[in-house]
Design an enzyme around this catalytic site. Structure first.
Site, PDB file in Angstrom:
ATOM      1  N   LYS A  49      -1.468  -0.896  -3.425  1.00  0.00           N
ATOM      2  CA  LYS A  49      -0.510   0.208  -3.613  1.00  0.00           C
ATOM      3  C   LYS A  49      -0.614   0.752  -5.041  1.00  0.00           C
ATOM      4  O   LYS A  49      -0.606   1.957  -5.265  1.00  0.00           O
ATOM      5  CB  LYS A  49       0.917  -0.283  -3.320  1.00  0.00           C
ATOM      6  CG  LYS A  49       1.148  -0.513  -1.828  1.00  0.00           C
ATOM      7  CD  LYS A  49       2.437  -1.257  -1.520  1.00  0.00           C
ATOM      8  CE  LYS A  49       2.493  -1.579  -0.022  1.00  0.00           C
ATOM      9  NZ  LYS A  49       3.598  -2.469   0.353  1.00  0.00           N
ATOM     10  N   GLN A  55       8.775  -5.528  -2.071  1.00  0.00           N
ATOM     11  CA  GLN A  55       7.697  -6.072  -1.235  1.00  0.00           C
ATOM     12  C   GLN A  55       8.212  -7.300  -0.470  1.00  0.00           C
ATOM     13  O   GLN A  55       8.710  -8.243  -1.065  1.00  0.00           O
ATOM     14  CB  GLN A  55       6.493  -6.448  -2.118  1.00  0.00           C
ATOM     15  CG  GLN A  55       5.285  -6.930  -1.353  1.00  0.00           C
ATOM     16  CD  GLN A  55       4.624  -5.835  -0.498  1.00  0.00           C
ATOM     17  OE1 GLN A  55       4.513  -4.695  -0.904  1.00  0.00           O
ATOM     18  NE2 GLN A  55       4.202  -6.190   0.694  1.00  0.00           N
ATOM     19  N   ASP A 110      10.632   2.931   1.430  1.00  0.00           N
ATOM     20  CA  ASP A 110      10.199   2.235   2.650  1.00  0.00           C
ATOM     21  C   ASP A 110      11.211   2.421   3.782  1.00  0.00           C
ATOM     22  O   ASP A 110      11.064   1.839   4.849  1.00  0.00           O
ATOM     23  CB  ASP A 110       9.958   0.742   2.364  1.00  0.00           C
ATOM     24  CG  ASP A 110       8.863   0.170   3.271  1.00  0.00           C
ATOM     25  OD1 ASP A 110       8.184   0.965   3.968  1.00  0.00           O
ATOM     26  OD2 ASP A 110       8.683  -1.056   3.282  1.00  0.00           O
TER      27      ASP A 110
END
Ligand code: NAD
Length: 302
Positions: free
Chosen positions: A53, A97, A120
């Protein structure tokens, strides 16, 4: 011929477009977009995902505000970090994450993310927006799948779609996005009986079970489209007696289904790269909102 739904190629085309948006508008915005990926602990797979990422951000000009926190960090230390990032005007997106170390309550941390920076789409407000089909950041993996289907002109409206897996990260948002696109969606999971009877009727089958190579020829409809979300590292003897080599595979036995279906995502190079790219899309979209820039990415957002 089976169509390969090439996520790697599409991801690189989208990256080019995002890079050009950033170069064109950073002057007007007086800053580039900013993304903070928070990694807690030392999960080896997470380390690779986060590094991918960060590399993608570097390629297109997103500033990186990432944090790597010690596995022993307490919940309140992580919340403090999230609050700093929430209040930092240079940060447009924050991603926590997953998975987190066992002593950390994932739900409580997600609730602290600013919903407008939740790239997200996992904050309850954004999941609610998805349920109500209101605009908001969408979960990257299913959003990437929607973009991949659209770019390959796979028709969704009125089709029978089966999604295997009901996680908040993939299966549930996937089903909602497909319903919003007017598919008739059936969700299957680990308690579903006679799975293959359902999946054989699927014009589009999305497999997100986390079980390596569980879906084979007997599960798919001839001419159907199969999206393989799974990603597994397996050790394989390439020839008898040779040293084992690590290869990647999905939840689908691709060699078995490839000659039956009309389109299939490869693993690697299908859903994975699209997940990273949708994170970039969500971040740039959030930057455009925060800096009052023209919204130019609507066609990529489900
Ligand atoms: P999860 O473990 O949270 O959920 C798995 C789901 O599959 C559950 O709802 C479970 O009920 C269902 N399931 C498990 N075994 C089943 C079976 N035998 N039959 C039917 N259903 C079954 O996993 P997740 O986070 O949704 O991820 C799923 C897979 O996708 C994993 O392999 C993960 O690594 C992968 N993944 C890939 C990407 C990517 O970018 N490629 C992103 C996210 C997740």
């Amino acid at each position: 011929m089976t169509l390969k739904l090439d996520g790697k190629k599409l991801a690189s085309e989208i990256e080019e477009r995002l890079g050009s948006e950033i170069r064109t508008h950073s002057g007007l915005a007086k800053r580039p977009p900013g993304l903070a990926v928070i990694r807690v602990g030392d999960d080896p797979a997470s380390k690779v995902y986060v590094s991918n990422k960060e590399k993608a951000c570097n390629r297109i000009g997103i500033e990186n505000f990432g944090e790597h926190l010690n596995a022993k960090s307490t919940e309140s230390e992580i919340i403090q970090k999230i609050n700093l990032l929430n209040n930092d005007e240079k940060v447009d997106g924050i991603l926590l994450q997953l998975p987190l170390p066992k002593h950390i309550n994932e739900k409580s941390l997600l609730a602290h993310l600013s919903p407008e920076k939740d790239v997200d789409g996992l904050h309850s407000l954004n999941l609610g927006r998805l349920v109500k089909n209101e605009p908001g950041p969408r979960s990257c993996t299913p959003a990437g799948i929607m973009a991949l289907l659209k770019a390959n002109k796979v028709s969704i409206e009125g089709k029978n779609v089966v999604v295997i897996g009901r996680s908040v990260l993939v299966g549930k948002p996937m089903s909602l996005m497909l319903q919003a696109a007017n598919a008739t969606v059936t969700m299957a999971h680990s308690h579903t009986e006679n799975l293959s009877v359902l999946t054989k009727q699927a014009d589009i089958l999305v497999v997100a079970t986390g079980c390596a190579q569980m879906i084979g020829a007997r599960h798919v409809k001839p001419g159907g489209v199969v999206i393989d979300v799974g990603i597994h590292r397996i050790e394989k003897e390439l020839s008898k007696g040779s040293a084992k080599k690590a290869t990647l595979c999905g939840d689908v036995r691709s060699e078995e289904v490839a000659s039956i279906v009309s389109a299939l995502t490869p693993v690697p190079g299908g859903v994975g790269p699209m997940t990273v790219t949708m994170l970039l899309v969500n971040t740039v979209n959030s930057w455009q909102q925060h800096c009052n820039l023209p919204f130019s990415l609507k066609d990529l957002l489900p």
